[in-house]
Design a protein around this motif. Structure first.
Motif, short mmCIF file in Angstrom:
data_model
loop_
_atom_site.label_atom_id
_atom_site.label_comp_id
_atom_site.label_asym_id
_atom_site.label_seq_id
_atom_site.Cartn_x
_atom_site.Cartn_y
_atom_site.Cartn_z
N GLY A 140 -71.16 11.78 12.64
CA GLY A 140 -71.29 11.30 14.02
C GLY A 140 -72.06 10.00 14.18
N ARG A 141 -71.86 9.08 13.27
CA ARG A 141 -72.57 7.80 13.34
C ARG A 141 -71.73 6.74 13.99
NH1 ARG A 141 -77.65 7.86 11.35
NH2 ARG A 141 -78.13 9.99 10.71
N ARG A 142 -72.42 5.73 14.54
CA ARG A 142 -71.72 4.62 15.22
C ARG A 142 -71.48 3.44 14.31
NH1 ARG A 142 -75.72 4.75 20.30
NH2 ARG A 142 -75.02 6.73 21.16
N ARG A 143 -72.40 3.22 13.35
CA ARG A 143 -72.30 2.02 12.52
C ARG A 143 -72.90 2.31 11.15
NH1 ARG A 143 -75.25 -3.74 13.84
NH2 ARG A 143 -77.09 -2.42 13.65
N LEU A 144 -72.22 1.80 10.11
CA LEU A 144 -72.71 1.91 8.75
C LEU A 144 -73.27 0.56 8.31
CD1 LEU A 144 -69.78 3.92 7.10
CD2 LEU A 144 -71.82 4.79 8.29
N VAL A 145 -74.29 0.60 7.49
CA VAL A 145 -74.85 -0.61 6.90
C VAL A 145 -74.90 -0.43 5.39
CG1 VAL A 145 -77.25 0.19 7.21
CG2 VAL A 145 -76.81 -2.24 6.87
N VAL A 146 -74.49 -1.48 4.68
CA VAL A 146 -74.61 -1.51 3.22
C VAL A 146 -75.48 -2.71 2.85
CG1 VAL A 146 -72.45 -0.30 2.70
CG2 VAL A 146 -72.43 -2.79 2.97
N ASP A 147 -76.11 -2.62 1.69
CA ASP A 147 -77.02 -3.70 1.26
C ASP A 147 -76.87 -4.01 -0.23
OD1 ASP A 147 -78.17 -1.43 0.16
OD2 ASP A 147 -80.15 -1.74 1.04
N PRO A 148 -75.64 -4.37 -0.67
CA PRO A 148 -75.49 -4.70 -2.09
C PRO A 148 -76.29 -5.94 -2.47
CG PRO A 148 -73.50 -5.27 -0.88
CD PRO A 148 -74.40 -4.53 0.08
N ASP A 149 -76.67 -5.98 -3.73
CA ASP A 149 -77.35 -7.14 -4.28
C ASP A 149 -76.48 -8.38 -4.05
OD1 ASP A 149 -78.05 -9.13 -6.51
OD2 ASP A 149 -79.58 -7.59 -6.84
N VAL A 150 -77.09 -9.49 -3.67
CA VAL A 150 -76.32 -10.71 -3.39
C VAL A 150 -75.51 -11.17 -4.60
CG1 VAL A 150 -77.80 -11.55 -1.52
CG2 VAL A 150 -78.26 -12.26 -3.88
N ARG A 151 -75.94 -10.80 -5.80
CA ARG A 151 -75.22 -11.20 -7.02
C ARG A 151 -74.02 -10.30 -7.31
NH1 ARG A 151 -80.03 -10.44 -10.90
NH2 ARG A 151 -80.22 -8.74 -9.41
N ASN A 152 -73.91 -9.19 -6.58
CA ASN A 152 -72.84 -8.23 -6.82
C ASN A 152 -71.61 -8.60 -5.98
OD1 ASN A 152 -71.26 -6.04 -7.43
ND2 ASN A 152 -72.85 -4.51 -7.04
N ALA A 153 -70.99 -9.71 -6.36
CA ALA A 153 -69.85 -10.24 -5.60
C ALA A 153 -68.70 -9.23 -5.50
CB ALA A 153 -69.35 -11.53 -6.24
N LEU A 189 -76.36 -7.89 3.63
CA LEU A 189 -76.06 -6.81 4.54
C LEU A 189 -74.63 -6.94 5.05
CD1 LEU A 189 -79.28 -6.54 6.76
CD2 LEU A 189 -78.77 -5.45 4.56
N ALA A 190 -74.01 -5.81 5.31
CA ALA A 190 -72.68 -5.79 5.92
C ALA A 190 -72.58 -4.51 6.75
CB ALA A 190 -71.58 -5.83 4.86
N PHE A 191 -71.79 -4.57 7.82
CA PHE A 191 -71.74 -3.50 8.80
C PHE A 191 -70.31 -3.07 9.10
CE2 PHE A 191 -75.45 -6.14 9.46
CZ PHE A 191 -76.48 -5.21 9.58
N LEU A 192 -70.13 -1.78 9.34
CA LEU A 192 -68.84 -1.24 9.75
C LEU A 192 -69.08 -0.36 10.97
CD1 LEU A 192 -65.78 -0.84 9.09
CD2 LEU A 192 -66.48 1.25 7.89
N GLU A 193 -68.46 -0.73 12.09
CA GLU A 193 -68.63 0.03 13.33
C GLU A 193 -67.48 1.00 13.51
OE1 GLU A 193 -70.30 -1.64 16.78
OE2 GLU A 193 -70.79 -3.53 15.79
N ARG A 194 -67.80 2.13 14.11
CA ARG A 194 -66.76 3.12 14.41
C ARG A 194 -65.81 2.52 15.44
NH1 ARG A 194 -69.13 8.68 15.98
NH2 ARG A 194 -69.65 7.60 17.90
N GLY A 195 -64.51 2.65 15.19
CA GLY A 195 -63.51 2.06 16.05
C GLY A 195 -63.28 2.86 17.34
#
Length: 195
Positions: A140-153, A189-195
């Motif tokens: 039941g979340r509205r938005r996901l956040v990920v935080d991969p290392d900047v070198r992990n292209a 950081l990158a975000f995915l919002e619930r549609g």
């Protein structure tokens, strides 16, 4: 925002892919498979290369005591497919680096290594779709956040292809607690919002 949903197995059939099951990680019983994955060079950004099986099991046993951080083993048709961690951004160092909104959930994903047969076109996308559906819908979340290392292209590109929108590049501060040590991390950081 802890719910029993984190502790209840979740199952989803993905057409043309198979059945994805997400269940709480058992730190002792799953230690062999998780240790094998995190010890590989491809998992260097996971931060556990060089740790023993027992050290990995201890880390996940500690995580199992927390209400804010959860580890899950993901299977596809019964075979281990990924390690999936969820966490409350406000209770994590990432929460110091962006404006946390109600309904946010942090996620970390470590996919199982490719099988000896080679590339599996569409495999990562199908698995990540099941994981994001679980996090956004079952939890039941509205938005996901990920935080991969900047070198992990590779990971950053994978999340963008999955629909995550890049946010700022940030520096996650060092964490030095009796039970947890995390070095400073330069993250995208990158975000995915619930549609």
């Amino acid at each position: 925002m802890t719910t029993d949903a984190h502790r209840t197995p979740y199952e989803q059939h993905v057409d043309g892919f198979g059945t994805v099951r997400i269940r709480p990680l058992d730190p002792a019983a799953d230690a062999d498979v998780v240790h094998a994955w995190v010890s590989e060079e491809r998992a260097a950004f996971w931060g556990m290369t060089g740790l023993s099986r027992d050290q990995v099991a201890e880390i996940y046993a500690h995580m199992a005591t927390l209400d804010t951080h959860h580890a899950h083993l993901v299977t596809k048709d019964g075979a281990p497919a990924a390690l999936f961690q969820t966490y409350e951004p406000a209770a994590d160092r990432v929460g110091e680096c962006y404006e946390v909104r109600p309904g946010d959930l942090g996620v970390h994903v470590l996919l199982a290594p490719a099988d000896p047969a080679g590339a599996r076109p569409g495999w990562s996308a199908a698995l990540l779709t099941a994981l994001t559906t679980y996090a956004l819908t079952a939890l039941g979340r509205r938005r996901l956040v990920v935080d991969p290392d900047v070198r992990n292209a590779k990971a950053i590109a994978r999340f963008v292809r999955q629909g995550f929108v890049p946010g700022p590049a940030v520096v996650l501060p060092e964490v030095d607690l009796p039970d947890v040590y995390l070095p400073e991390k330069h993250a995208q950081l990158a975000f995915l919002e619930r549609g």
